[in-house]
Design an enzyme around this catalytic site. Sequence first.
Site, PDB file in Angstrom:
ATOM      1  N   SER A  65       1.043  -0.961  -0.007  1.00  0.00           N
ATOM      2  CA  SER A  65      -0.236   0.189   0.318  1.00  0.00           C
ATOM      3  C   SER A  65       0.824   1.205   0.030  1.00  0.00           C
ATOM      4  CB  SER A  65      -0.752   0.266   0.912  1.00  0.00           C
ATOM      5  OG  SER A  65      -1.498  -0.916   1.411  1.00  0.00           O
TER       6      SER A  65
HETATM    7  N1  SAM Z   1      -1.423  -4.828   4.028  1.00  0.00           N
HETATM    8  C1  SAM Z   1      -0.092  -5.388   2.921  1.00  0.00           C
HETATM    9  C2  SAM Z   1       1.107  -4.372   3.250  1.00  0.00           C
HETATM   10  O1  SAM Z   1       1.945  -4.040   3.703  1.00  0.00           O
HETATM   11  O2  SAM Z   1       1.639  -5.251   2.612  1.00  0.00           O
HETATM   12  C3  SAM Z   1      -1.001  -4.754   1.150  1.00  0.00           C
HETATM   13  C4  SAM Z   1      -1.319  -5.097   1.304  1.00  0.00           C
HETATM   14  S1  SAM Z   1      -2.286  -6.160  -0.518  1.00  0.00           S
HETATM   15  C5  SAM Z   1      -2.954  -3.878  -0.540  1.00  0.00           C
HETATM   16  C6  SAM Z   1      -4.135  -6.264   0.003  1.00  0.00           C
HETATM   17  C7  SAM Z   1      -3.852  -7.884   0.236  1.00  0.00           C
HETATM   18  O3  SAM Z   1      -5.153  -8.479   0.913  1.00  0.00           O
HETATM   19  C8  SAM Z   1      -3.084  -8.346  -0.600  1.00  0.00           C
HETATM   20  O4  SAM Z   1      -1.892  -9.134  -0.253  1.00  0.00           O
HETATM   21  C9  SAM Z   1      -4.360 -10.130  -1.078  1.00  0.00           C
HETATM   22  O5  SAM Z   1      -3.621 -11.376  -1.168  1.00  0.00           O
HETATM   23  C10 SAM Z   1      -5.287 -10.078   0.539  1.00  0.00           C
HETATM   24  N2  SAM Z   1      -6.655 -10.413   0.255  1.00  0.00           N
HETATM   25  C11 SAM Z   1      -7.310 -10.019  -0.263  1.00  0.00           C
HETATM   26  N3  SAM Z   1      -9.249 -10.944  -0.329  1.00  0.00           N
HETATM   27  C12 SAM Z   1      -7.892 -11.454   1.038  1.00  0.00           C
HETATM   28  C13 SAM Z   1      -9.026 -12.369   1.869  1.00  0.00           C
HETATM   29  N4  SAM Z   1     -10.559 -12.148   1.613  1.00  0.00           N
HETATM   30  N5  SAM Z   1      -8.284 -12.517   3.621  1.00  0.00           N
HETATM   31  C14 SAM Z   1      -7.031 -12.959   3.688  1.00  0.00           C
HETATM   32  N6  SAM Z   1      -6.132 -12.456   2.048  1.00  0.00           N
HETATM   33  C15 SAM Z   1      -6.944 -10.863   1.303  1.00  0.00           C
END
Ligand code: SAM
Length: 216
Positions: A65
């Site tokens: 992010s």
């Molecule tokens: N917090 C992260 C970081 O600091 O790098 C950024 C996260 S990225 C914007 C969003 C993440 O949410 C992705 O890795 C994606 O695979 C995960 N994601 C999407 N749907 C999800 C779910 N239902 N449960 C857990 N993770 C999920």
Amino acid sequence: MIVDNYRQRGLRNKLVKKLREKGIKDEAVLAAIGRVPRHVFFDDALLIHAYEDKAFPIGEGQTISQPYTVAFQTERLEIKPGDRVLEIGTGSGYQAAILLELGAQVYTIEYNQKLYARTRDFLPTLGYKPFFLSGDGSKGYPAKAPYDKIIVTAGAPVIPDALVSQLKDPGKLIVPVGNLEKQAMYLVTKKNGKTETETFDHFAFVPLLGEQGWKK
Ligand code: SAM
């Protein structure tokens, strides 16, 4: 080996200055961003961008992010040392590192198996040790509930009920909610048996998948 030299520290200080100018006020959050070496979360090809205030690809179609977004979500949660925090969307592990720097006990859940395994193996090498969970975080993680704070780092179609019910009273949940292109940030505060919701202007996240997300 992790290299964090004066140049990278200088770029980090500039990033902190920029976040302050953009309205982030919580000194503990700014100090945490000043301490976590964001460049080590980047592939070599993107390294020169590590301290730009932008989201970047981390593989598997996912992103680390934007620093402003990380700071904004973290600031709204008012993290206190010892808070039990559930993060939905481990991704690179950068957000989890910021929460750990603030003294939280962090449970972080990732849906993508490859990212889960990669970050579970990598983040502890930096000294950051959250509880790593894999699976559909749109349903929360009831086994360790309730949580003082919950942060969702992917865009949801609605506020997932499961997350509100796994929140302590008092407690705070922050979640981007909207369509697949843009979302408003929703801050849900639970207090004295009631919930109040505040919304903040627009953000753009990758989609939250799963049962209370955009499905598969
Ligand atoms: N917090 C992260 C970081 O600091 O790098 C950024 C996260 S990225 C914007 C969003 C993440 O949410 C992705 O890795 C994606 O695979 C995960 N994601 C999407 N749907 C999800 C779910 N239902 N449960 C857990 N993770 C999920």
